[in-house]
Design a protein around this motif. Structure first.
Motif, short mmCIF file in Angstrom:
data_model
loop_
_atom_site.label_atom_id
_atom_site.label_comp_id
_atom_site.label_asym_id
_atom_site.label_seq_id
_atom_site.Cartn_x
_atom_site.Cartn_y
_atom_site.Cartn_z
N LEU A 1 -2.69 3.33 -6.49
CA LEU A 1 -2.39 4.61 -6.40
C LEU A 1 -0.82 5.08 -6.70
CD1 LEU A 1 -4.25 5.62 -3.00
CD2 LEU A 1 -4.79 6.32 -5.31
N CYS A 2 -0.21 4.11 -6.91
CA CYS A 2 1.34 4.33 -7.20
C CYS A 2 1.58 5.17 -8.57
CB CYS A 2 2.17 2.95 -7.08
SG CYS A 2 1.71 1.76 -8.51
N ALA A 34 -13.72 3.58 -15.43
CA ALA A 34 -14.61 4.19 -14.30
C ALA A 34 -13.91 4.49 -13.06
CB ALA A 34 -15.85 3.16 -14.00
N SER A 35 -12.78 3.60 -12.93
CA SER A 35 -12.24 4.05 -11.49
C SER A 35 -11.34 5.09 -11.70
CB SER A 35 -11.39 2.78 -10.90
OG SER A 35 -10.36 2.62 -12.08
N VAL A 36 -10.72 5.30 -12.65
CA VAL A 36 -9.98 6.52 -12.94
C VAL A 36 -10.64 7.73 -13.12
CG1 VAL A 36 -8.38 7.77 -14.68
CG2 VAL A 36 -8.02 5.26 -14.29
N ARG A 37 -12.14 7.73 -13.49
CA ARG A 37 -12.88 9.04 -13.66
C ARG A 37 -13.36 9.26 -12.14
NH1 ARG A 37 -17.01 8.24 -18.81
NH2 ARG A 37 -15.45 8.99 -20.18
N THR A 38 -13.61 8.38 -11.44
CA THR A 38 -14.17 8.26 -9.91
C THR A 38 -13.03 9.21 -9.16
OG1 THR A 38 -15.63 6.55 -9.99
CG2 THR A 38 -14.83 7.13 -7.91
N LEU A 39 -11.74 8.63 -9.31
CA LEU A 39 -10.51 9.19 -8.73
C LEU A 39 -10.20 10.46 -9.09
CD1 LEU A 39 -8.21 8.54 -6.63
CD2 LEU A 39 -6.87 7.95 -8.91
N VAL A 105 3.65 8.84 -18.95
CA VAL A 105 3.09 7.61 -19.72
C VAL A 105 3.15 6.52 -18.77
CG1 VAL A 105 3.66 6.17 -21.86
CG2 VAL A 105 4.03 8.68 -21.89
N VAL A 106 2.17 6.39 -18.53
CA VAL A 106 1.95 4.76 -17.58
C VAL A 106 1.64 3.82 -18.34
CG1 VAL A 106 0.67 3.69 -15.67
CG2 VAL A 106 1.06 6.30 -15.82
N VAL A 107 2.76 2.40 -18.14
CA VAL A 107 2.51 1.24 -18.85
C VAL A 107 2.07 0.33 -17.91
CG1 VAL A 107 3.74 -0.45 -20.22
CG2 VAL A 107 4.32 2.05 -20.64
N GLY A 173 3.86 0.45 0.57
CA GLY A 173 3.47 1.35 1.79
C GLY A 173 1.82 1.24 2.32
N ALA A 174 1.44 0.09 1.67
CA ALA A 174 0.00 0.08 2.21
C ALA A 174 -0.15 -0.53 3.48
CB ALA A 174 -0.62 -0.84 1.03
N PRO A 175 -1.08 -0.02 4.24
CA PRO A 175 -1.42 -0.48 5.78
C PRO A 175 -1.85 -1.96 5.59
CG PRO A 175 -3.42 0.88 5.00
CD PRO A 175 -2.34 0.90 3.94
N ARG A 176 -1.26 -2.77 6.71
CA ARG A 176 -1.68 -4.31 6.77
C ARG A 176 -1.78 -4.25 8.31
NH1 ARG A 176 3.93 -7.10 5.11
NH2 ARG A 176 4.69 -7.27 7.36
N GLY A 177 -2.46 -5.36 8.57
CA GLY A 177 -2.56 -5.84 10.13
C GLY A 177 -1.60 -6.68 10.38
#
Length: 182
Positions: A1-2, A34-39, A105-107, A173-177
């Protein structure tokens, strides 16, 4: 997501906004399609508004009608450096709508761009900057990598910017246990 979040935010604020995602190989671009389209679909549904645009892969295997759709309507165009060099930049006039509205522009997999391949990609990115500027755009470049020790210095060389102009986001910033060490 970044890197998806700023792109989605730009597409939400301006329906004409465009983004270009560069992957080192066309297979990786196809994997991400596919994942970008779903998003995009989920973000459109959550916002309750019209679709945020489409995600189109533009590579050597893309049929002619899909290439035309990418040029005319692609909110996010997924490609690789070689196709950018050979298929998009020489024809930037026919990509005018994308170039005029290019916000990001994402690299991705930035660590793969080193050595001869890296210098080639750096020059392609400089050419992209010139073409975008010709059409009145100054896109923001986002580099993504998880396996490099000097991402700021590497991005500065790759994007042709002073290192002081590169903002490094290195904290997750991802959650973790909870963790316990024994």
């Amino acid at each position: 997501l970044c890197f998806h979040l700023p792109v989605l935010s730009a597409l939400t604020a301006d329906r004409d906004a465009r983004a270009l995602y560069l992957f080192p190989t066309k297979a990786l671009a196809r994997d991400q399609e596919a994942s970008v389209r779903t998003l995009l679909e989920e973000a459109s549904r959550a916002g309750g508004g019209p679709a945020l645009g489409s995600a189109v892969v533009y590579d050597g295997d893309t049929p002619g009608d899909a290439r035309r759709a990418a040029r005319e309507r692609g909110g996010i165009v997924l490609t690789n450096p070689d196709m950018l060099q050979a298929g998009i930049l020489p024809h930037h006039a026919s990509w005018a709508r994308t170039m005029q509205n290019l916000k990001y522009v994402v690299v991705d997999e930035m660590h793969t761009y080193r050595g001869v391949f890296g210098s080639h990609v750096a020059n392609v990115l400089r050419r992209l900057k010139r073409a975008a500027a010709f059409h009145g755009a100054k896109p923001t470049f986002i580099g993504a990598t998880a396996t490099i020790g000097n991402p700021r210095a590497h991005a500065a060389r790759l994007f042709g910017e002073p290192e002081s102009e590169i903002e490094l986001i290195a904290k997750s910033g991802a959650p973790r246990g909870d963790r316990r060490f024994f």
